[in-house]
Design an enzyme around this catalytic site. Sequence first.
Site, mmCIF file in Angstrom:
data_model
loop_
_atom_site.group_PDB
_atom_site.id
_atom_site.type_symbol
_atom_site.label_atom_id
_atom_site.label_comp_id
_atom_site.label_asym_id
_atom_site.label_seq_id
_atom_site.Cartn_x
_atom_site.Cartn_y
_atom_site.Cartn_z
ATOM 1 N N LYS A 1 41.144 40.102 45.803
ATOM 2 C CA LYS A 1 41.265 38.870 46.617
ATOM 3 C C LYS A 1 39.797 38.561 46.977
ATOM 4 O O LYS A 1 39.058 39.323 47.352
ATOM 5 C CB LYS A 1 42.370 38.704 47.789
ATOM 6 C CG LYS A 1 42.866 37.558 48.154
ATOM 7 C CD LYS A 1 43.867 37.160 46.987
ATOM 8 C CE LYS A 1 44.545 35.916 47.206
ATOM 9 N NZ LYS A 1 45.522 35.569 46.400
ATOM 10 N N SER B 1 48.253 33.702 34.180
ATOM 11 C CA SER B 1 46.825 33.760 34.257
ATOM 12 C C SER B 1 45.918 35.009 33.405
ATOM 13 O O SER B 1 44.970 34.895 32.915
ATOM 14 C CB SER B 1 46.254 34.290 35.730
ATOM 15 O OG SER B 1 46.524 33.173 36.593
#
Length: 428
Positions: free
Chosen positions: A106, A362
Amino acid sequence: MAEQLNAFQMAQAQFDGVAKQLKLDPVIAEMLRWPMREFSFRIPVRMDDGSTRIFQGYRVQHNDARGPNKGGIRFHPNETLDTVRALATWMTWKCAVADIPLGGGKGGIIVDPATLSVGEKERLCRGWVQAMWRNIGPRLDVPAPDVGTTPQMMDWMMDEYSKLVGQYTPGVFTGKPLGGGGSEGRTEATGFGVTYCIREAMKHLKMDPSKSVAAIQGFGNVAQYAAIGFKEILGGKVACVACWDREDKTSYTFSHKDGVDPRFLLTITDQYGTIDKKKAKEAGYVIEDGSAWISKEADVLIPAALEGQVNGETVKKISSRVRLVAEGANGPCTPEADEFFKKNNIFNIPDFLCNSGGVTTSYFESVQNDMNFYWTKEEVLQRLDTKMTQAFHAVLEMSEKEKVYMRDAAYMVAISRVVKAMQLRGWA
Ligand code: NAD
């Protein structure tokens, strides 16, 4: 009073609980409690008025035993290293439970993107890549959009990376727009993934989808396609959807005597997921307070808006008819709500399983980029259905075998898979 845990302390506490249940080797457990790598950097950006502003950027790579790190980049004024660490950790578990060969990552920048011009946003995106390009890549770490970032930003970032490495490398970022390396089916992916999980849960619970009613909170990307999926794929009825009204600064529930028509509502909903009240009223919709969604007569609840919405207080209002809760949003149900579900025999599909259709697609985007060969929407959704169905049943099987709640089972499946990859690679 007990000290309030921050997001990362919470992620560690959740992990510790499962590590104990799984009797994990203490060395492996210690490794997984913390991210493997963290990057913290300053990004100078030339502003439109000629001045230079310095922004704080982050990237955290939690664990890449199963494959390249994967996870979004958030642009948010309250971003902290601990938030990014927590989200990176949760991405490791989400990719593992979805059984896609990726780890968790992240990133973020402390910024309110609404305060920047288009040019400033582009330069900030390129600045993030200039700081990180040596440590990201299709085989290393593949970022994606998140809160405050958009498909257009991913294309700027992909372009900057491609220039720096000297070759077109679309697979380094996902969530790109169609025509800019994006995948068909990404828009539908999370909501349809929720639908596939609901279908499998209904088979298990012996519920007839065509006779079932769902109440949905939210009408953004996830909720829109969960509503369409529930009606069109499963043949059920959607009693209501709820959304936030940015003008009135409050939320509303929209219902219709014949059930809501999500395709119609889409035509009167803005890009932020706010439904036009006037047009809805004209079309015969009943508009109530935003809290009304949770007490509707329904078999299935789909909280697909925000975290913490089904909590110790609100859970008491749910209809005794509810048998299934499908967590479209991240963290929509609190531990108190979980206790209520357990006591009342309500089946829960936990968030990181239920909404993993987004990250799975994704992954498909990255795969198509690598092959430089693109699938049709039907192919993408078919592959998504297969992956979601397998993931759901792996968790259900664990829950039955270990006699644990679905959320605990999902953690057990995810953590066991990561641990296995670490052991096979000789890390511990
Ligand atoms: P979105 O911004 O498109 O939509 C959010 C919706 O929630 C909007 O309709 C908004 O009006 C509504 N909302 C906000 N506050 C509300 C309130 N107090 N009461 C009722 N409705 C309210 O967001 P999204 O992409 O649909 O994401 C929703 C959730 O799902 C978030 O928790 C997100 O992290 C999670 N999620 C999204 C994806 C994805 O692919 N989009 C993937 C995984 C998880």
